[in-house]
Design a protein around this motif. Structure first.
Motif, PDB file in Angstrom:
ATOM      1  N   THR A  73       0.809  -1.207   0.000  1.00  0.00           N
ATOM      2  CA  THR A  73       0.000   0.000   0.000  1.00  0.00           C
ATOM      3  C   THR A  73       0.846   1.262   0.000  1.00  0.00           C
TER       4      THR A  73
ATOM      5  N   THR B 201      -0.612  -6.013   2.134  1.00  0.00           N
ATOM      6  CA  THR B 201      -1.966  -6.512   2.364  1.00  0.00           C
ATOM      7  C   THR B 201      -1.922  -8.026   2.567  1.00  0.00           C
TER       8      THR B 201
ATOM      9  N   ASP C 173      -7.547  -2.535   4.109  1.00  0.00           N
ATOM     10  CA  ASP C 173      -6.774  -2.231   2.904  1.00  0.00           C
ATOM     11  C   ASP C 173      -7.610  -2.206   1.633  1.00  0.00           C
TER      12      ASP C 173
ATOM     13  N   ALA D 155      -8.994  -0.619  -3.661  1.00  0.00           N
ATOM     14  CA  ALA D 155      -8.177  -0.250  -2.504  1.00  0.00           C
ATOM     15  C   ALA D 155      -8.875   0.813  -1.665  1.00  0.00           C
TER      16      ALA D 155
END
Length: 434
Positions: free
Chosen positions: A131, A137, A168, A178
């Protein structure tokens, strides 16, 4: 009027859209959109011995044809089929990609694959991202795939996986969305086979499209791209003549735009199911290949045939390459027509927004097969009463707007073509300048 149950992105999702503009086009909202920031979209694929050698292999080895095949079990796993297949133990082998830098903060990712899954086998595709906040994640399941369903001797019910959301992001049928952004990702493909058998599932390609673009209500028309006057000889199939057929696969008609469009492209490449494959289809039904495609793209979680990557994966069972991407403009789409490749596009619109359609839809697939001399798209639109009425011409500016804007799919396209057929320059995964 809803013409399809194909899932489309909501307005809140960031999607790819073309930003190429031409002064004085009269496109919907062109003046307001000229200063919009450039979108970002990238597709990366692994589809050769050299590609797969860059990843981590567990129990898989090159097949000799560019694919990665099950060689020996790396372990065993239990899987309970939630749609009636019971619980079974499977041997598995696995391949994990190297980490891919996206190059920007992506907000969506769609995985694609083609594979061979003979009876006694299936596969699962997963994605793990890194991320923008600097964290990894978990692994998200992007799809569980088998070429055949249990009624044809297949071993699992083909499905997307619900309920994966966390801080996430989440998987919306076939699209990872996302909560923040992804700066890189890995894909993982697990091949399963029944213990004690010689089934040899093989992965022929796997890739992912990542995108980040601004929310856009209107999109300007793009300049002509050189495909004017070209029309590909793509067979014309109507989804509407299948209305009411096989309700267990969502019953034809407006629900089958995706497999009908995919069938047109598969037939264009002179391949598809054999007469023996289609023996179960009622002989009174026209275009039985559409019924066959609907059965073999059906997503049991989604309850429909519009799972985006399931459709190129279906084409892959007949030896075609295929993937999902976002094209940023009609100009880019024209390059595929110039290369002899018809393109399936996903869009939503009100009846007044696409002159000549005569209907509105919250999500629909059709095939762009060419362009008029003035640059308007020639479309095989399956939402037509008969095969003879499938060919349509839609105004370029209106088509581009309803395809590219963020309340639609943001330029989603199915690309399906034979191995060895050259993709045009500028296609994701083929041009380093993309």
């Amino acid at each position: 009027m809803v013409r399809s149950r194909v899932r489309v992105s909501t307005v809140s999702l960031l999607v790819a859209a073309g930003l190429m503009t031409t002064a004085g086009t009269g496109a919907p909202g062109a003046e307001a959109e000229k200063s919009a920031p450039q979108s970002s979209v990238v597709y990366h694929e692994w589809s050769s011995d050299a590609d797969f050698a860059a990843g981590v292999s567990e129990g898989v080895q090159p097949s000799g044809t560019g694919a990665l095949a099950f060689a020996a079990p790396a372990g065993t796993a239990s899987y309970t089929d939630p749609y009636g297949g019971g619980t079974k133990t499977w041997d598995y082998a696995r391949w994990t990609s190297p980490e891919v830098s996206v190059g920007f903060g992506a907000t969506q990712l769609v995985a694609s694959w083609t594979a061979d899954t003979p009876h006694g086998s299936w596969l699962q595709v997963e994605m793990r991202g890194h991320t923008g906040a600097g964290a990894d994640t978990k692994w998200y399941v992007m799809g569980r795939w088998a070429a055949d369903d249990p009624g044809e001797g297949g071993d699992i019910h083909r499905t997307s996986v619900p309920g994966q959301g966390d801080a996430d992001g989440d998987v919306d049928i076939d699209t990872f969305v996302a909560q923040g952004s992804l700066t890189s990702y890995r894909l993982r493909v697990t091949l399963y086979r029944l213990p004690g058998t010689e089934a040899r599932p093989a992965l022929r390609s796997v890739g992912a499209m990542a995108s980040l673009v601004p929310d856009r209500k209107t999109v300007p028309v793009s300049p002509l791209g050189g495909a004017e006057g070209i029309e590909l000889n793509v067979p014309a199939y109507s989804q509407e003549i299948h209305k009411g057929q096989y309700p267990e696969y969502n019953g034809g008609g407006e629900a089958w735009c995706s497999p009908t469009s995919t069938s047109m492209v598969v037939s264009y490449w002179n391949t598809g199911p054999s007469q023996q494959d289609m023996a179960w289809v009622d002989p009174s039904y026209a275009d039985p290949q559409v019924d066959y495609a609907a059965r073999n793209t059906y997503d049991h979680n989604y309850g429909g045939t519009g799972n985006w990557p399931f459709n190129p994966a279906y084409a892959g069972r007949f030896g075609l390459n295929g993937f999902i991407t976002r094209l940023r403009s009609v100009t880019e789409l024209e390059q595929f027509i110039k290369a002899g490749i018809p393109v399936v596009t996903s869009q939503s619109f009100k009846a007044s927004e696409l002159p000549g359609a005569g209907y509105g839809t919250n999500g629909h697939l059709f095939v762009v097969v060419g362009f008029t001399q003035s640059g308007d798209p020639i479309v095989n639109d399956p939402a037509s009463p008969s095969d003879a009425e499938v060919r349509r011409v839609y105004p370029r500016a209106d088509f581009e707007n309803v395809w590219q804007r963020s309340s639609s799919s943001g330029g989603v396209a199915y690309i399906m073509y034979p191995p060895g057929h050259a993709l045009p320059p500028g296609v994701p995964g083929t041009d380093p300048n993309w």
